[in-house]
Every structure is written in C-alpha cells, then in structure tokens.
Design a protein around this motif. Structure first.
Motif, PDB file in Angstrom:
ATOM      1  N   GLY A 119       0.826  -1.195   0.000  1.00 13.51           N
ATOM      2  CA  GLY A 119       0.000   0.000   0.000  1.00 13.51           C
ATOM      3  C   GLY A 119       0.860   1.244   0.000  1.00 13.51           C
ATOM      4  N   ASP A 120       0.581   2.154   0.924  1.00 16.25           N
ATOM      5  CA  ASP A 120       1.297   3.437   0.963  1.00 16.25           C
ATOM      6  C   ASP A 120       2.580   3.400   1.774  1.00 16.25           C
ATOM      7  N   GLU A 121       2.790   2.339   2.560  1.00 12.03           N
ATOM      8  CA  GLU A 121       3.934   2.301   3.453  1.00 12.03           C
ATOM      9  C   GLU A 121       4.729   1.013   3.283  1.00 12.03           C
ATOM     10  N   HIS A 122       5.977   1.083   3.718  1.00 14.61           N
ATOM     11  CA  HIS A 122       6.781  -0.132   3.822  1.00 14.61           C
ATOM     12  C   HIS A 122       6.436  -0.860   5.124  1.00 14.61           C
ATOM     13  N   PRO A 144       3.617  -1.366   9.582  1.00 15.40           N
ATOM     14  CA  PRO A 144       4.157  -0.349   8.675  1.00 15.40           C
ATOM     15  C   PRO A 144       5.122   0.570   9.410  1.00 15.40           C
ATOM     16  N   LEU A 145       5.810   1.421   8.656  1.00 14.28           N
ATOM     17  CA  LEU A 145       6.809   2.299   9.265  1.00 14.28           C
ATOM     18  C   LEU A 145       6.234   3.132  10.403  1.00 14.28           C
ATOM     19  N   THR A 146       5.029   3.670  10.231  1.00 14.75           N
ATOM     20  CA  THR A 146       4.457   4.490  11.309  1.00 14.75           C
ATOM     21  C   THR A 146       4.193   3.639  12.543  1.00 14.75           C
ATOM     22  N   GLY A 147       3.737   2.409  12.366  1.00 15.99           N
ATOM     23  CA  GLY A 147       3.508   1.529  13.502  1.00 15.99           C
ATOM     24  C   GLY A 147       4.793   1.089  14.156  1.00 15.99           C
ATOM     25  N   PHE A 167      12.664   5.663   2.054  1.00 22.62           N
ATOM     26  CA  PHE A 167      12.492   4.252   1.714  1.00 22.62           C
ATOM     27  C   PHE A 167      12.010   4.097   0.274  1.00 22.62           C
ATOM     28  N   ASP A 168      11.201   5.016  -0.191  1.00 25.73           N
ATOM     29  CA  ASP A 168      10.749   4.968  -1.585  1.00 25.73           C
ATOM     30  C   ASP A 168      11.888   5.282  -2.549  1.00 25.73           C
ATOM     31  N   GLY A 169      12.786   6.179  -2.138  1.00 24.04           N
ATOM     32  CA  GLY A 169      13.770   6.703  -3.070  1.00 24.04           C
ATOM     33  C   GLY A 169      15.131   6.041  -3.061  1.00 24.04           C
ATOM     34  N   VAL A 170      15.455   5.256  -2.024  1.00 22.93           N
ATOM     35  CA  VAL A 170      16.786   4.647  -1.964  1.00 22.93           C
ATOM     36  C   VAL A 170      16.979   3.718  -3.161  1.00 22.93           C
ATOM     37  N   GLN A 171      18.167   3.785  -3.756  1.00 25.81           N
ATOM     38  CA  GLN A 171      18.445   3.065  -4.993  1.00 25.81           C
ATOM     39  C   GLN A 171      19.461   1.938  -4.765  1.00 25.81           C
ATOM     40  N   PRO A 172      19.391   0.871  -5.556  1.00 28.16           N
ATOM     41  CA  PRO A 172      20.384  -0.199  -5.436  1.00 28.16           C
ATOM     42  C   PRO A 172      21.806   0.334  -5.607  1.00 28.16           C
ATOM     43  N   GLY A 173      22.711  -0.132  -4.770  1.00 30.96           N
ATOM     44  CA  GLY A 173      24.098   0.289  -4.851  1.00 30.96           C
ATOM     45  C   GLY A 173      24.383   1.653  -4.259  1.00 30.96           C
ATOM     46  N   ARG A 174      23.349   2.310  -3.697  1.00 28.04           N
ATOM     47  CA  ARG A 174      23.527   3.643  -3.115  1.00 28.04           C
ATOM     48  C   ARG A 174      22.862   3.687  -1.740  1.00 28.04           C
ATOM     49  N   THR A 223      14.259  -7.999  -5.899  1.00 21.16           N
ATOM     50  CA  THR A 223      12.924  -7.973  -5.291  1.00 21.16           C
ATOM     51  C   THR A 223      12.463  -6.555  -4.986  1.00 21.16           C
ATOM     52  N   ARG A 224      13.380  -5.603  -4.973  1.00 17.48           N
ATOM     53  CA  ARG A 224      13.096  -4.196  -4.677  1.00 17.48           C
ATOM     54  C   ARG A 224      12.707  -3.974  -3.219  1.00 17.48           C
ATOM     55  N   ALA A 225      12.876  -4.986  -2.373  1.00 16.06           N
ATOM     56  CA  ALA A 225      12.655  -4.792  -0.945  1.00 16.06           C
ATOM     57  C   ALA A 225      13.739  -3.867  -0.390  1.00 16.06           C
ATOM     58  N   VAL A 226      13.438  -3.248   0.736  1.00 15.96           N
ATOM     59  CA  VAL A 226      14.405  -2.402   1.433  1.00 15.96           C
ATOM     60  C   VAL A 226      14.876  -3.147   2.678  1.00 15.96           C
ATOM     61  N   VAL A 227      16.167  -3.126   2.907  1.00 15.14           N
ATOM     62  CA  VAL A 227      16.747  -3.750   4.095  1.00 15.14           C
ATOM     63  C   VAL A 227      17.198  -2.662   5.057  1.00 15.14           C
ATOM     64  N   PHE A 228      16.753  -2.774   6.297  1.00  6.80           N
ATOM     65  CA  PHE A 228      17.217  -1.912   7.378  1.00  6.80           C
ATOM     66  C   PHE A 228      18.235  -2.737   8.155  1.00  6.80           C
ATOM     67  N   CYS A 229      19.492  -2.370   8.016  1.00  4.89           N
ATOM     68  CA  CYS A 229      20.615  -3.145   8.556  1.00  4.89           C
ATOM     69  C   CYS A 229      21.180  -2.397   9.763  1.00  4.89           C
ATOM     70  N   ILE A 230      21.407  -3.115  10.866  1.00  3.97           N
ATOM     71  CA  ILE A 230      21.813  -2.484  12.123  1.00  3.97           C
ATOM     72  C   ILE A 230      23.129  -3.096  12.609  1.00  3.97           C
ATOM     73  N   HIS A 231      24.137  -2.257  12.721  1.00  2.15           N
ATOM     74  CA  HIS A 231      25.426  -2.655  13.309  1.00  2.15           C
ATOM     75  C   HIS A 231      25.499  -2.023  14.692  1.00  2.15           C
ATOM     76  N   THR A 232      25.521  -2.856  15.730  1.00  3.48           N
ATOM     77  CA  THR A 232      25.471  -2.373  17.111  1.00  3.48           C
ATOM     78  C   THR A 232      26.869  -2.246  17.704  1.00  3.48           C
TER      79      THR A 232
END
Length: 253
Positions: A119-122, A144-147, A167-174, A223-232
């Motif tokens: 829908g409107d959100e990731h 979703p992101l807001t939740g 999240f909509d605009g991030v591009q592969p390799g960038r 797949t065009r999915a977005v990954v949120f990667c966390i290095h602690t």
C-alpha cells in the motif's frame, strides 16, 4: 560472561544530529566487520539456538527478498557460491537457502530487517534481530513504518513522511545511513523491551556504556525490498572518551 565491547567506533556518537540524520554510504562499508565480529556472531548463534522465536520472524511472501539478501551478504563477506562459511574463529556454518535469515544471523555481525511496500507504506515482513535496543520484534513484525516507530514522540507526521520518501527513493548500490546513541547501565546486547514499558534509570548520561547503532538502508535490486541493517556498537565510557572526548550528553533516538 564478560560483556562484548568495542574499543573504538568509526563515527562520533556524541555528535548531535537532527532527525532523521541520513547520509550516503559507500556500498563496501555496509558490512564492514569490527574488532568484536567473532564475539558478536557467536552471541547471535547462541540466541538463534535458544530464543529463535524471539529474534527471527519471516512472512512467507518475503522469502525471495530474504534469499536475495543472503546472496548479497555472501558475495560481500565470503563468496557468492559458498556452501559453507566460517565466521571469525567460530564453527563452520552451512548455507541454508530454506532458512536465509537464520543463516544470516550466524554469518554476519549485523541485524537485518526486511521492509516491503504494502500500500502506501513499507511493512516489516521479515527480520533477524538478535540485538534489539529496547524494543521487541514481535511488536513490530508486519507493522508499517508508522507503527514500527510508535510511540516515539519525535517521530511526528513530518518525520514519518520524510522517512517514507527515503524508503521509496533509496536506490540499489547507493545505501544510506544514520546513527543513534544512548547511554546504558548494562552492556548486554540483547535488550528487548515492550512498547509501552517505561525506560528505567539505565538510560542516562551517567551510565557506564555508550550503545550506538549504525543504521543502514539498502535497496535489494531484484525484489526491490528495502533492508534496514543495524550494526550495534557498545563501548565503555572510558574508551569512548579516549577516542572522542566527552562531548554533549548523547540521547539520540
């Protein structure tokens, strides 16, 4: 068990930044190991062995994205056609394509959350999250992101719209990245907390440990999915001061 602590951190976590504080990141830097790679991967393997239901969730529809992510991580850290790898000085890990997030949790130092546009959100459709910093995967999975960001007071409608555009605009390799920073009394890496449970006095600038997450946003090209990667990173106060000085009292969400 002795705490797992880095001695240095590759950015100044005491530097105050306005939300969301996003910066560009070189692709070769999103999985860069540090001095506690072996210790953190061993801790992750133990959590997957003993608390898998708490640290790993995957919607069946997100399996292609999880497998694509595993291919990307193998290509950068090991070899793309690997059947078995050895993270640090730990035991060998067999690559299991039917359990891509479980495999990722054992071969990489980072946590990974998969977000797909619904829908409107990731929406968070999968994650291996061994080192939560005061949140629980079960409360964010399929949200979703807001939740996901409820009840963070600073995450208002304006910030939410900006993050969704990122999240909509991030591009592969960038890829993009930001960091957060909080003082903790406890150096434990696995610190889940229910959504509305109040923080205790572990969160104050007199505590002994700085916990900072390098949070990265990566677009999967197929797949065009977005990954949120966390290095602690968790550093003793004395080591942080030795590297960066005292600086302001950090509490950046």
């Amino acid at each position: 068990m002795d705490p797992i602590l880095q001695k240095q951190i590759p950015y100044n976590p005491l530097m105050q930044k306005a939300l969301p504080g996003i910066q560009p990141l070189a692709m070769q830097d999103w999985l860069r190991p540090d001095d506690v790679f072996a210790a953190q991967t061993a801790a992750r393997a133990q959590l997957l062995d003993t608390r898998r239901e708490d640290v790993l969730m995957l919607d069946v529809a997100a399996m292609p994205a999880a497998q694509e992510l595993l291919r990307m991580v193998l290509a950068q850290l090991y070899a793309p056609d690997s059947q078995q790898v050895q993270p640090g000085d730990g035991p060998p890990v067999t690559i299991n394509w039917e359990d891509p997030l479980g495999t990722l949790g054992r071969i990489a130092q980072q946590d990974f959350c998969i977000l797909e546009k619904r829908g409107d959100e990731h929406v968070m459709t999968g994650a291996v999250l061994c080192f939560p910093a005061s949140w629980q995967l079960a409360e964010k999975f399929m949200a979703p992101l807001t939740g996901i960001h409820t009840p963070i007071a600073s995450y208002d409608a304006s910030i939410a719209a900006r993050v969704q555009r990122l999240f909509d605009g991030v591009q592969p390799g960038r890829p993009l990245w930001r960091f957060n920073s909080l003082w903790y009394r406890d150096a434990e890496l696995h610190q889940p907390r229910r959504r509305y449970k109040e923080r205790d006095d572990a969160f104050n600038a007199t505590a002994g440990y700085m916990r900072s997450e390098k949070q990265m946003i990566i677009r999967l090209p197929e797949t065009r999915a977005v990954v949120f990667c966390i290095h602690t990173y968790v550093l003793a106060r004395k080591d942080l001061v030795a590297q960066w000085g005292t600086g302001p009292a950090a509490e950046i969400g």
